[in-house]
Enzyme design. Structure first.
Site, PDB file in Angstrom:
ATOM      1  N   CYS A 185      58.764 -58.440  -3.278  1.00 38.37           N
ATOM      2  CA  CYS A 185      59.407 -58.123  -4.563  1.00 38.37           C
ATOM      3  C   CYS A 185      59.165 -59.245  -5.550  1.00 38.37           C
ATOM      4  O   CYS A 185      59.070 -60.411  -5.163  1.00 38.37           O
ATOM      5  CB  CYS A 185      60.913 -57.930  -4.364  1.00 38.37           C
ATOM      6  SG  CYS A 185      61.749 -57.402  -5.886  1.00 38.37           S
ATOM      7  N   CYS A 226      69.502 -60.050  -0.766  1.00 33.94           N
ATOM      8  CA  CYS A 226      68.489 -59.060  -0.378  1.00 33.94           C
ATOM      9  C   CYS A 226      67.393 -59.710   0.455  1.00 33.94           C
ATOM     10  O   CYS A 226      66.819 -60.727   0.059  1.00 33.94           O
ATOM     11  CB  CYS A 226      67.883 -58.432  -1.636  1.00 33.94           C
ATOM     12  SG  CYS A 226      66.505 -57.320  -1.257  1.00 33.94           S
ATOM     13  N   SER A 234      65.696 -46.962  -8.917  1.00 33.99           N
ATOM     14  CA  SER A 234      66.713 -48.017  -8.906  1.00 33.99           C
ATOM     15  C   SER A 234      66.102 -49.306  -9.425  1.00 33.99           C
ATOM     16  O   SER A 234      65.032 -49.722  -8.986  1.00 33.99           O
ATOM     17  CB  SER A 234      67.217 -48.215  -7.473  1.00 33.99           C
ATOM     18  OG  SER A 234      68.078 -49.331  -7.409  1.00 33.99           O
ATOM     19  N   SER A 270      71.311 -51.616 -10.127  1.00 33.80           N
ATOM     20  CA  SER A 270      71.914 -52.493  -9.124  1.00 33.80           C
ATOM     21  C   SER A 270      72.815 -53.480  -9.855  1.00 33.80           C
ATOM     22  O   SER A 270      72.375 -54.551 -10.267  1.00 33.80           O
ATOM     23  CB  SER A 270      70.820 -53.245  -8.366  1.00 33.80           C
ATOM     24  OG  SER A 270      70.037 -52.329  -7.642  1.00 33.80           O
ATOM     25  N   CYS A 290      68.003 -49.437   2.830  1.00 39.76           N
ATOM     26  CA  CYS A 290      66.913 -49.606   1.888  1.00 39.76           C
ATOM     27  C   CYS A 290      67.176 -50.961   1.253  1.00 39.76           C
ATOM     28  O   CYS A 290      68.267 -51.494   1.337  1.00 39.76           O
ATOM     29  CB  CYS A 290      66.964 -48.560   0.793  1.00 39.76           C
ATOM     30  SG  CYS A 290      66.757 -46.886   1.351  1.00 39.76           S
TER      31      CYS A 290
END
Ligand code: SAH
Ligand code: SF4
Length: 411
Positions: free
Chosen positions: A147, A154, A244, A266, A386
């Site tokens: 990411c 996360c 998202s 988020s 996820c």
């Protein structure tokens, strides 16, 4: 190429990674994920006369996205010569499935291999998760290997950004789900524990909630979702596709006008100080700017609400004062609130909130007029993750299944 961080001194505490690799198309590219215009060009490149191209594109589209053909030889309505000409230059490949895991409740995870760099580097892996319910089946799709961002709770955020997925690799995830579930015209549909029985579709919904920040891979995500939503093909309507984002404010209006799918944000915190820590992108685009972009999201209405995701972190963002502030903050925005039990990973400093605290929090949200976000009785026994998809093929834990279910965004 070495990974670069945001130049020092821009925004303290904000890490925006740049890709380590660039995708290099194989000598024989796959037609999966190409737009109709790109397919027409591909046809031109092998000498198909212009007058025939529209009809041939239609044929390819049908074989790819209605019948799920995997080889040109399957295309019985196309002459052998033309099939050979396609085969010499192109493929119908999707990413390779290297592992499949089926949970007792019907949840399926596929580990996908994507090609590495041109120098023959190691292949990359992303996961794609299928979450069946009685009346729908939701597919959680990845947009990047790793990411761009580094949200502190996360697991994907701790990884390097290797590269963006191509449109074909994003569409390919939907194709793989349909392959594995036999959901193509003329194929036998999978049956089994937990698969939808009430709806017509096995894969009826798509959520861009796997690895990666989709708005930092805008063009590929946009082009892929146009293929996924195409009514003559995969035909998953934009009302059933949710993107998202952690809050890439300048791209939100563009997502509304150029993609037009449902939006999930988020949020995870109600004050900038905490959100700066959980979602460091907040340092660039603070809550007020984010909510302003939400208010202006094209097509927003009570029938088309924005989902606000809120991960439940023990002692961090889960007080009842936070719950009250959350409903106040979202006042006036057509919204759904999705409480996601935190799914812990090795090395994380966070814990998931206690169940009774999640229930109390959810009651405040419910009493403010939002649908009760943590659903029972099914929601209890299943949850998954996820946003922290990982390559291990161990069984999903109860908490993972519950987290996944929350993200399947059951109304
Ligand atoms: N990058 C996008 C989409 C992928 S993450 C985004 O951040 O929105 C999908 C969701 O999973 C996000 O709401 C994310 O915050 C959440 N998530 C990430 N890690 C998680 C974890 N360990 N437990 C629960 N939810 C998590
Ligand atoms: Fe990236 Fe989303 Fe994870 Fe943040 S929560 S690091 S944006 S995948």
């Amino acid at each position: 190429m070495t990974e670069m961080l945001a130049p020092a001194g821009t925004i303290p505490g904000l890490v925006e990674k740049t890709p380590l690799e660039r995708y290099v198309a194989p000598a024989k590219p796959s037609l999966v994920g190409m737009s109709r215009a790109a397919l027409a060009e591909a046809l031109a490149s092998i000498g198909v006369p212009e007058a025939q191209r529209k009809m041939r594109v239609q044929q390819l589209w049908h074989w790819l996205y209605v019948r799920g053909a995997t080889a040109f030889d399957d295309m019985t309505s196309v002459s052998k010569d033309l099939r050979h000409a396609f085969d010499a230059r192109f493929t119908m490949e999707r990413p390779q499935v290297s592992a499949e895991q089926i949970s007792v409740d019907g949840t399926r995870k596929w580990l996908l291999q994507l090609p590495g760099d041109a120098a023959g580097g190691r292949p990359h892996e992303v996961e794609c998760v299928y979450i069946p319910e009685a009346d729908r089946g939701t597919l959680c799709v990845s947009s990047q290997v790793g990411c761009t961002l580094a949200c502190s709770f996360c697991h994907t955020g701790t990884q390097r950004l290797v590269r963006n997925l191509t449109a074909g690799e994003i569409v390919g995830q939907v194709m793989i789900a349909r392959d594995r579930l036999g959901e193509w015209l003329g194929r036998e549909r999978a049956r089994g524990e937990g698969l939808p029985t009430a709806g017509e579709r096995l894969v009826s919904n798509v959520v861009m909630m796997g690895m990666g920040e989709p708005l930092y891979n805008f063009e590929a995500v946009r082009d892929a979702l146009a293929v996924v939503a195409d009514g003559d093909g995969l035909s998953i309507s934009k009302r059933r596709i949710t993107l998202s984002t952690s809050g890439v404010v300048p791209q939100i209006a563009r997502a509304g006008s150029e993609i037009g799918c449902m939006l999930a944000i988020s949020l995870h915190a109600v004050h900038d100080e905490l959100r700066n820590e959980l979602v460091p992108l907040n340092r660039k685009y603070p809550i007020a700017a984010l909510l302003e972009a939400c208010r202006n999201y094209p097509g927003l209405s009570n029938a088309r609400r924005i989902t606000f995701e809120y991960v439940m972190l023990k002692g961090v963002n889960d007080s009842l004062a936070d719950a009250k502030a959350l409903v106040r903050l979202l006042g006036g925005i057509p919204a759904k609130i999705n409480l996601i039990p935190f799914n812990p990973w090795p090395g994380t400093r966070y814990e998931c909130s206690d169940w009774d605290q999640i229930e109390k929090f959810s009651e405040v949200v419910f009493n403010a007029g939002y649908a009760s976000p943590v659903r029972t009785p099914r929601g209890r026994d299943i949850l998954a993750a996820c946003g922290q998809l990982k390559s291990a093929t161990e069984k999903l834990s109860a908490r993972e299944r519950l987290a996944l279910r929350a993200m399947a965004m059951t109304d």
